[in-house]
Design a protein around this motif. Sequence first.
Motif, PDB file in Angstrom:
ATOM      1  N   GLU A   1       0.849  -1.191   0.000  1.00 41.87           N
ATOM      2  CA  GLU A   1       0.000   0.000   0.000  1.00 41.87           C
ATOM      3  C   GLU A   1       0.883   1.239   0.000  1.00 41.87           C
ATOM      4  N   SER A   2       0.301   2.366  -0.364  1.00 41.49           N
ATOM      5  CA  SER A   2       1.026   3.631  -0.314  1.00 41.49           C
ATOM      6  C   SER A   2       0.043   4.785  -0.402  1.00 41.49           C
ATOM      7  N   PHE A   3       0.409   5.921   0.213  1.00 40.63           N
ATOM      8  CA  PHE A   3      -0.332   7.160  -0.017  1.00 40.63           C
ATOM      9  C   PHE A   3      -0.053   7.690  -1.417  1.00 40.63           C
ATOM     10  N   ASP A   4       1.119   7.379  -1.939  1.00 37.06           N
ATOM     11  CA  ASP A   4       1.529   7.875  -3.242  1.00 37.06           C
ATOM     12  C   ASP A   4       0.966   6.965  -4.339  1.00 37.06           C
ATOM     13  N   PRO A   5      -0.020   7.421  -5.113  1.00 33.05           N
ATOM     14  CA  PRO A   5      -0.589   6.555  -6.149  1.00 33.05           C
ATOM     15  C   PRO A   5       0.422   6.153  -7.213  1.00 33.05           C
ATOM     16  N   ARG A   6       1.519   6.903  -7.329  1.00 35.84           N
ATOM     17  CA  ARG A   6       2.563   6.517  -8.276  1.00 35.84           C
ATOM     18  C   ARG A   6       3.234   5.221  -7.840  1.00 35.84           C
ATOM     19  N   CYS A   7       3.361   5.011  -6.536  1.00 34.28           N
ATOM     20  CA  CYS A   7       3.890   3.743  -6.021  1.00 34.28           C
ATOM     21  C   CYS A   7       2.933   2.597  -6.330  1.00 34.28           C
ATOM     22  N   VAL A   8       1.648   2.833  -6.112  1.00 32.58           N
ATOM     23  CA  VAL A   8       0.643   1.797  -6.375  1.00 32.58           C
ATOM     24  C   VAL A   8       0.643   1.451  -7.862  1.00 32.58           C
ATOM     25  N   LEU A   9       0.743   2.469  -8.702  1.00 30.06           N
ATOM     26  CA  LEU A   9       0.780   2.240 -10.148  1.00 30.06           C
ATOM     27  C   LEU A   9       2.047   1.487 -10.551  1.00 30.06           C
TER      28      LEU A   9
END
Length: 257
Positions: free
Chosen positions: A149-157
């Motif tokens: 998981e991450s707050f940063d959607p770039r990490c999730v992507l």
Amino acid sequence: MKEHLSCRTGHPLLPVFQKQIFAHRGYHDKPRIPENSIAAFKRAIERGWGMEFDVHLLKDASLMVFHDELLKRCTGAEGYLEDLTLDEAKTLRLEGSEEQIPSFDEVLELVDGKVPLIIELKSFRGNYKSLASAVMTRLDSYKGSFCIESFDPRCVLAVKKLRPDVMRGQLAQDFIKRPENLPSWQRGLLTRLSFGVLTKPDFIAYKYEDRNVKACRHTVDKKGAQEFSWTIASKADFDECKRCGSIPIFERFDPEK
């Protein structure tokens, strides 16, 4: 697994996580047992509880388990964790104890598949691609159950692109109410889970106090995403969280008492 506009449903690992509860940054007991410490992780494993923890990428490409970008709160030192090497980070101690900042390797070796893990990626200075790549490469040889998981959607992507079968989730809260020094356009997009159309998360990990935000309720109740709730701080909230079908991430109390 099925894909909807803002999420993905039916991940085969979800039943494993739905049967568990998760100790936030390990089962710590400050100041005696610091957060995100080997002692806190051992304590959670002894209870058979899953664990949530945070991973950073250091300047020598080492992965360390620690929450903040700044070292001050948990170590008393100045500066940023990402500016250190592993050897430099190991000279620090957590919250006045003898506990060191654990490496990602040390935590995975300790857990060794005994309990499921929620692993939060902490991006810094735009390193989301290299962070996600390093974490996923290390997890390729790990045999236990985990999700990212991450707050940063770039990490999730990035996780979606690198390892599409890995269970992934979007962390969020009401950033409109709690700005966290973010620009106004970003606060709105993150609060409304607007990046879900690209990231297709399997779950939404929303701040418990903010769980009635329209975007959270729509993604969970209408689109079918699994809900995780953080950080549960009382037995009453824990029981309500479980009653609603959300997976609780709790800290500093024993929810089984």
